[in-house]
Design an enzyme around this catalytic site. Structure first.
Site, PDB file in Angstrom:
ATOM      1  N   CYS A  73       2.536   0.415  -3.158  1.00 14.45           N
ATOM      2  CA  CYS A  73       3.468   1.327  -3.251  1.00 14.45           C
ATOM      3  C   CYS A  73       3.603   1.634  -4.408  1.00 14.45           C
ATOM      4  O   CYS A  73       3.865   0.489  -5.599  1.00 14.45           O
ATOM      5  CB  CYS A  73       4.386   1.203  -3.366  1.00 14.45           C
ATOM      6  SG  CYS A  73       6.191   1.808  -3.863  1.00 14.45           S
ATOM      7  N   CYS A  76       6.425   0.770  -6.640  1.00 14.48           N
ATOM      8  CA  CYS A  76       6.748  -0.545  -6.745  1.00 14.48           C
ATOM      9  C   CYS A  76       5.931  -1.179  -7.847  1.00 14.48           C
ATOM     10  O   CYS A  76       6.914  -2.040  -7.992  1.00 14.48           O
ATOM     11  CB  CYS A  76       6.854  -0.574  -5.042  1.00 14.48           C
ATOM     12  SG  CYS A  76       7.315   0.243  -3.040  1.00 14.48           S
TER      13      CYS A  76
END
Length: 154
Positions: A73, A76
């Site tokens: 991600c 993230c």
């Protein structure tokens, strides 16, 4: 030939020295300040959802942020260094936990995590609240102060 051997020696010594300095730097202060949790750690440190599936009872001794993330991600990965900075800044006041949803599907399912990153703010009393997506540092600090520490300092 002697000059060539001397250069090789200097280069080898330099590489060894640089690697040694980097290894020491990694030992002293470069370790993550956030705490990665697996299911066992989550059940012990956050909430025992197996024995109390319908009741939220936070098990920690100070407020926490839980970062539900995945290695693939992008947002993230952008958020991770910010959380490390916050973990250092608030080290005496809060925990910052990280839960990899790919490795801990059951936890993600129990919490209904459908977007990444999902940040859960866990106060000492009351229910947790969550935010999804990349949150800038100033927003996270405001949430820590107003939700977790109940102050208006910024």
């Amino acid at each position: 030939m002697k000059r060539f051997l001397f250069l090789i020696f200097v280069l080898a010594f330099s590489l060894f020295f640089i690697n040694d300095v980097n290894a020491q730097r990694n030992i002293v202060g470069a370790e993550p300040k956030t705490i990665k949790l697996d299911k066992e750690g989550f059940l012990k440190r956050v909430v025992d959802f197996e024995n109390s599936p319908t009741q939220w009872k936070y098990l920690g001794d100070k407020p926490a942020i839980i970062d539900f993330y995945a290695d693939w991600c992008g947002p993230c990965r952008r958020l991770s260094p910010i959380l490390e900075e916050l973990a250092e800044e608030y080290r005496d006041n809060i925990y910052i936990y990280k839960v990899n949803v790919d490795d801990n599907k059951e936890i993600a399912e129990v919490f209904g995590i459908t977007s990444l990153p999902t940040i859960v703010f866990v106060p000492m009393t009351g229910n947790p609240s969550a935010g999804t997506g990349f949150l800038p540092k100033d927003i996270l600090k405001r949430a820590v102060n107003e939700i977790l520490l109940k102050t208006t300092e910024h």
